[in-house]
Design a protein around this motif. Structure first.
Motif, PDB file in Angstrom:
ATOM      1  N   ILE A  30    -102.721   9.475 -40.151  1.00 18.89           N
ATOM      2  CA  ILE A  30    -101.832   8.368 -40.526  1.00 18.89           C
ATOM      3  C   ILE A  30    -100.861   8.133 -39.377  1.00 18.89           C
ATOM      4  O   ILE A  30    -100.233   9.076 -38.898  1.00 18.89           O
ATOM      5  CB  ILE A  30    -101.009   8.716 -41.780  1.00 18.89           C
ATOM      6  CG1 ILE A  30    -101.921   8.915 -42.980  1.00 18.89           C
ATOM      7  CG2 ILE A  30     -99.968   7.646 -42.073  1.00 18.89           C
ATOM      8  CD1 ILE A  30    -101.187   9.444 -44.197  1.00 18.89           C
ATOM      9  N   PRO A  31    -100.709   6.876 -38.935  1.00 20.54           N
ATOM     10  CA  PRO A  31     -99.671   6.599 -37.935  1.00 20.54           C
ATOM     11  C   PRO A  31     -98.288   6.701 -38.590  1.00 20.54           C
ATOM     12  O   PRO A  31     -98.110   6.331 -39.750  1.00 20.54           O
ATOM     13  CB  PRO A  31     -99.980   5.171 -37.490  1.00 20.54           C
ATOM     14  CG  PRO A  31    -100.775   4.566 -38.596  1.00 20.54           C
ATOM     15  CD  PRO A  31    -101.472   5.692 -39.294  1.00 20.54           C
ATOM     16  N   ASP A  80     -89.622   5.553 -45.708  1.00 25.02           N
ATOM     17  CA  ASP A  80     -90.502   4.523 -46.257  1.00 25.02           C
ATOM     18  C   ASP A  80     -91.947   4.924 -45.995  1.00 25.02           C
ATOM     19  O   ASP A  80     -92.226   5.635 -45.034  1.00 25.02           O
ATOM     20  CB  ASP A  80     -90.210   3.177 -45.592  1.00 25.02           C
ATOM     21  CG  ASP A  80     -90.865   2.004 -46.319  1.00 25.02           C
ATOM     22  OD1 ASP A  80     -91.195   2.144 -47.517  1.00 25.02           O
ATOM     23  OD2 ASP A  80     -91.059   0.955 -45.693  1.00 25.02           O
ATOM     24  N   TYR A  81     -92.835   4.477 -46.861  1.00 25.54           N
ATOM     25  CA  TYR A  81     -94.256   4.627 -46.598  1.00 25.54           C
ATOM     26  C   TYR A  81     -94.968   3.418 -47.177  1.00 25.54           C
ATOM     27  O   TYR A  81     -94.486   2.796 -48.110  1.00 25.54           O
ATOM     28  CB  TYR A  81     -94.832   5.943 -47.127  1.00 25.54           C
ATOM     29  CG  TYR A  81     -94.760   6.142 -48.619  1.00 25.54           C
ATOM     30  CD1 TYR A  81     -95.786   5.727 -49.455  1.00 25.54           C
ATOM     31  CD2 TYR A  81     -93.657   6.755 -49.205  1.00 25.54           C
ATOM     32  CE1 TYR A  81     -95.722   5.918 -50.822  1.00 25.54           C
ATOM     33  CE2 TYR A  81     -93.579   6.950 -50.574  1.00 25.54           C
ATOM     34  CZ  TYR A  81     -94.622   6.524 -51.376  1.00 25.54           C
ATOM     35  OH  TYR A  81     -94.554   6.713 -52.731  1.00 25.54           O
ATOM     36  N   GLN A  82     -96.107   3.095 -46.570  1.00 24.73           N
ATOM     37  CA  GLN A  82     -96.867   1.928 -47.011  1.00 24.73           C
ATOM     38  C   GLN A  82     -98.227   2.390 -47.507  1.00 24.73           C
ATOM     39  O   GLN A  82     -98.879   3.212 -46.875  1.00 24.73           O
ATOM     40  CB  GLN A  82     -97.057   0.952 -45.853  1.00 24.73           C
ATOM     41  CG  GLN A  82     -95.752   0.378 -45.358  1.00 24.73           C
ATOM     42  CD  GLN A  82     -95.918  -0.304 -44.000  1.00 24.73           C
ATOM     43  OE1 GLN A  82     -96.823  -0.014 -43.244  1.00 24.73           O
ATOM     44  NE2 GLN A  82     -94.994  -1.204 -43.705  1.00 24.73           N
ATOM     45  N   LEU A  83     -98.614   1.836 -48.661  1.00 24.93           N
ATOM     46  CA  LEU A  83     -99.935   2.116 -49.215  1.00 24.93           C
ATOM     47  C   LEU A  83    -100.810   0.884 -49.088  1.00 24.93           C
ATOM     48  O   LEU A  83    -100.315  -0.246 -49.166  1.00 24.93           O
ATOM     49  CB  LEU A  83     -99.823   2.490 -50.700  1.00 24.93           C
ATOM     50  CG  LEU A  83     -99.022   3.742 -51.041  1.00 24.93           C
ATOM     51  CD1 LEU A  83     -98.933   3.911 -52.554  1.00 24.93           C
ATOM     52  CD2 LEU A  83     -99.642   4.973 -50.416  1.00 24.93           C
ATOM     53  N   ASP A  84    -102.105   1.106 -48.897  1.00 26.71           N
ATOM     54  CA  ASP A  84    -103.047  -0.004 -48.882  1.00 26.71           C
ATOM     55  C   ASP A  84    -103.043  -0.611 -50.286  1.00 26.71           C
ATOM     56  O   ASP A  84    -103.211   0.107 -51.272  1.00 26.71           O
ATOM     57  CB  ASP A  84    -104.445   0.508 -48.521  1.00 26.71           C
ATOM     58  CG  ASP A  84    -105.458  -0.616 -48.459  1.00 26.71           C
ATOM     59  OD1 ASP A  84    -105.967  -1.002 -49.543  1.00 26.71           O
ATOM     60  OD2 ASP A  84    -105.743  -1.107 -47.363  1.00 26.71           O
ATOM     61  N   PRO A  85    -102.819  -1.936 -50.409  1.00 29.42           N
ATOM     62  CA  PRO A  85    -102.699  -2.546 -51.734  1.00 29.42           C
ATOM     63  C   PRO A  85    -103.981  -2.504 -52.559  1.00 29.42           C
ATOM     64  O   PRO A  85    -103.930  -2.553 -53.776  1.00 29.42           O
ATOM     65  CB  PRO A  85    -102.302  -3.996 -51.430  1.00 29.42           C
ATOM     66  CG  PRO A  85    -102.661  -4.223 -50.010  1.00 29.42           C
ATOM     67  CD  PRO A  85    -102.654  -2.891 -49.331  1.00 29.42           C
ATOM     68  N   VAL A  86    -105.127  -2.356 -51.925  1.00 35.35           N
ATOM     69  CA  VAL A  86    -106.388  -2.356 -52.654  1.00 35.35           C
ATOM     70  C   VAL A  86    -106.894  -0.936 -52.899  1.00 35.35           C
ATOM     71  O   VAL A  86    -107.187  -0.545 -54.018  1.00 35.35           O
ATOM     72  CB  VAL A  86    -107.468  -3.177 -51.894  1.00 35.35           C
ATOM     73  CG1 VAL A  86    -108.812  -3.103 -52.598  1.00 35.35           C
ATOM     74  CG2 VAL A  86    -107.016  -4.611 -51.745  1.00 35.35           C
ATOM     75  N   ASP A  88    -105.228   1.984 -52.146  1.00 30.09           N
ATOM     76  CA  ASP A  88    -104.158   2.910 -52.493  1.00 30.09           C
ATOM     77  C   ASP A  88    -104.088   4.163 -51.621  1.00 30.09           C
ATOM     78  O   ASP A  88    -103.717   5.223 -52.073  1.00 30.09           O
ATOM     79  CB  ASP A  88    -104.288   3.301 -53.981  1.00 30.09           C
ATOM     80  CG  ASP A  88    -102.974   3.845 -54.527  1.00 30.09           C
ATOM     81  OD1 ASP A  88    -101.924   3.342 -54.122  1.00 30.09           O
ATOM     82  OD2 ASP A  88    -103.009   4.790 -55.324  1.00 30.09           O
ATOM     83  N   PHE A  89    -104.473   4.055 -50.338  1.00 24.49           N
ATOM     84  CA  PHE A  89    -104.289   5.209 -49.455  1.00 24.49           C
ATOM     85  C   PHE A  89    -103.096   4.926 -48.538  1.00 24.49           C
ATOM     86  O   PHE A  89    -102.715   3.785 -48.330  1.00 24.49           O
ATOM     87  CB  PHE A  89    -105.567   5.551 -48.665  1.00 24.49           C
ATOM     88  CG  PHE A  89    -106.007   4.469 -47.709  1.00 24.49           C
ATOM     89  CD1 PHE A  89    -105.465   4.379 -46.433  1.00 24.49           C
ATOM     90  CD2 PHE A  89    -106.978   3.558 -48.087  1.00 24.49           C
ATOM     91  CE1 PHE A  89    -105.872   3.384 -45.558  1.00 24.49           C
ATOM     92  CE2 PHE A  89    -107.394   2.553 -47.217  1.00 24.49           C
ATOM     93  CZ  PHE A  89    -106.831   2.470 -45.951  1.00 24.49           C
ATOM     94  N   THR A  90    -102.504   5.988 -48.010  1.00 20.84           N
ATOM     95  CA  THR A  90    -101.307   5.856 -47.181  1.00 20.84           C
ATOM     96  C   THR A  90    -101.671   5.244 -45.837  1.00 20.84           C
ATOM     97  O   THR A  90    -102.594   5.697 -45.169  1.00 20.84           O
ATOM     98  CB  THR A  90    -100.644   7.239 -46.971  1.00 20.84           C
ATOM     99  OG1 THR A  90    -100.521   7.876 -48.239  1.00 20.84           O
ATOM    100  CG2 THR A  90     -99.274   7.085 -46.346  1.00 20.84           C
ATOM    101  N   MET A  91    -100.924   4.192 -45.452  1.00 23.71           N
ATOM    102  CA  MET A  91    -101.207   3.484 -44.206  1.00 23.71           C
ATOM    103  C   MET A  91    -100.224   3.842 -43.088  1.00 23.71           C
ATOM    104  O   MET A  91    -100.585   3.829 -41.921  1.00 23.71           O
ATOM    105  CB  MET A  91    -101.134   1.971 -44.440  1.00 23.71           C
ATOM    106  CG  MET A  91    -102.018   1.479 -45.526  1.00 23.71           C
ATOM    107  SD  MET A  91    -103.345   0.416 -45.049  1.00 23.71           S
ATOM    108  CE  MET A  91    -102.814  -0.570 -43.746  1.00 23.71           C
ATOM    109  N   HIS A  92     -98.957   4.141 -43.447  1.00 25.87           N
ATOM    110  CA  HIS A  92     -97.925   4.367 -42.426  1.00 25.87           C
ATOM    111  C   HIS A  92     -96.727   5.046 -43.083  1.00 25.87           C
ATOM    112  O   HIS A  92     -96.442   4.823 -44.255  1.00 25.87           O
ATOM    113  CB  HIS A  92     -97.481   3.013 -41.832  1.00 25.87           C
ATOM    114  CG  HIS A  92     -96.463   3.146 -40.745  1.00 25.87           C
ATOM    115  ND1 HIS A  92     -96.807   3.360 -39.444  1.00 25.87           N
ATOM    116  CD2 HIS A  92     -95.108   3.118 -40.775  1.00 25.87           C
ATOM    117  CE1 HIS A  92     -95.701   3.445 -38.709  1.00 25.87           C
ATOM    118  NE2 HIS A  92     -94.660   3.303 -39.511  1.00 25.87           N
ATOM    119  N   VAL A  93     -96.016   5.878 -42.311  1.00 21.86           N
ATOM    120  CA  VAL A  93     -94.809   6.530 -42.816  1.00 21.86           C
ATOM    121  C   VAL A  93     -93.700   6.407 -41.771  1.00 21.86           C
ATOM    122  O   VAL A  93     -93.948   6.552 -40.569  1.00 21.86           O
ATOM    123  CB  VAL A  93     -95.043   8.032 -43.124  1.00 21.86           C
ATOM    124  CG1 VAL A  93     -93.799   8.653 -43.735  1.00 21.86           C
ATOM    125  CG2 VAL A  93     -96.228   8.232 -44.044  1.00 21.86           C
TER     126      VAL A  93
END
Length: 195
Positions: A30-31, A80-86, A88-93
């Motif tokens: 994860i980046p 903050d962290y971002q999840l893929d909206p479809v 649901d895996f972690t995209m960035h922290v």
């Protein structure tokens, strides 16, 4: 107080951008970025499995972590962290650097106790206004949760932030005595009301 901390191993990354991030994700990483404390931001890559476990274990956003970046240990707080909206895996922290004297703003959950010693036992309903409270506290002493004791509350009573014992050095970001929850009469079912 939760003084539990954890360590994540990371590798510094030189390339940033969409293409680089996609390649990292394909390789199980994860980046992420570490910023703050008047230092230059550091772009890193973390194990997807390790970060996902930490997020789902609870308390991720309120627990100070140590990130080992090629041997350099940095104390951080996830911001903050971002999840893929479809999928649901972690995209960035995003992580904020913290030191022993850092004060941080965090959302801390509220736990309610002794419902059976209040009007809830006789049919009242707990109307929660705030599930979390935004607090300013020392980075190394963030409460895991706040406890709201409902003992003796009757219908129409409210519990305010002044009713909750805050740890030393911890204060709410709102400077008035705001409502956390109240006990209200149950709303009659629609079918019963018309009869």
């Amino acid at each position: 107080m939760s003084n539990a901390t954890y360590e994540l191993k990371a590798e510094a990354r030189d390339r940033v951008g969409k293409g680089s991030s996609r390649e990292l994700r394909r390789n199980g990483l994860i980046p992420a970025v570490i910023y703050g404390d008047k230092q230059a931001p550091i772009s890193i890559a973390l194990s997807t499995n390790e970060v996902t476990k930490r997020i789902h274990a609870g308390g991720f956003m309120t627990t100070v972590a140590t990130i080992d970046v090629n041997g350099q240990k940095i104390s951080v707080l996830p911001k903050d962290y971002q999840l893929d909206p479809v999928r649901d895996f972690t995209m960035h922290v995003d992580f904020l650097r913290v030191s022993a004297d850092s004060r941080v703003t965090v959302e801390v959950p509220v736990h309610f106790i002794n419902e059976d010693k209040s009007a809830i036992k006789t049919g009242g309903v707990l109307n929660i206004v705030r599930h979390e409270v935004e607090l300013v506290c020392p980075a190394n002493d963030i409460p895991e949760f706040l406890t709201a004791d409902l003992t003796g509350l009757q219908l129409g009573d409210s519990i305010h932030i002044s009713n909750i014992k805050l740890p030393k050095g911890v204060e709410p970001t709102i400077d008035r005595d705001f409502t956390i929850a109240s006990i209200v009469a149950p709303v009659a079912a629609e079918g019963e009301a018309s009869e």
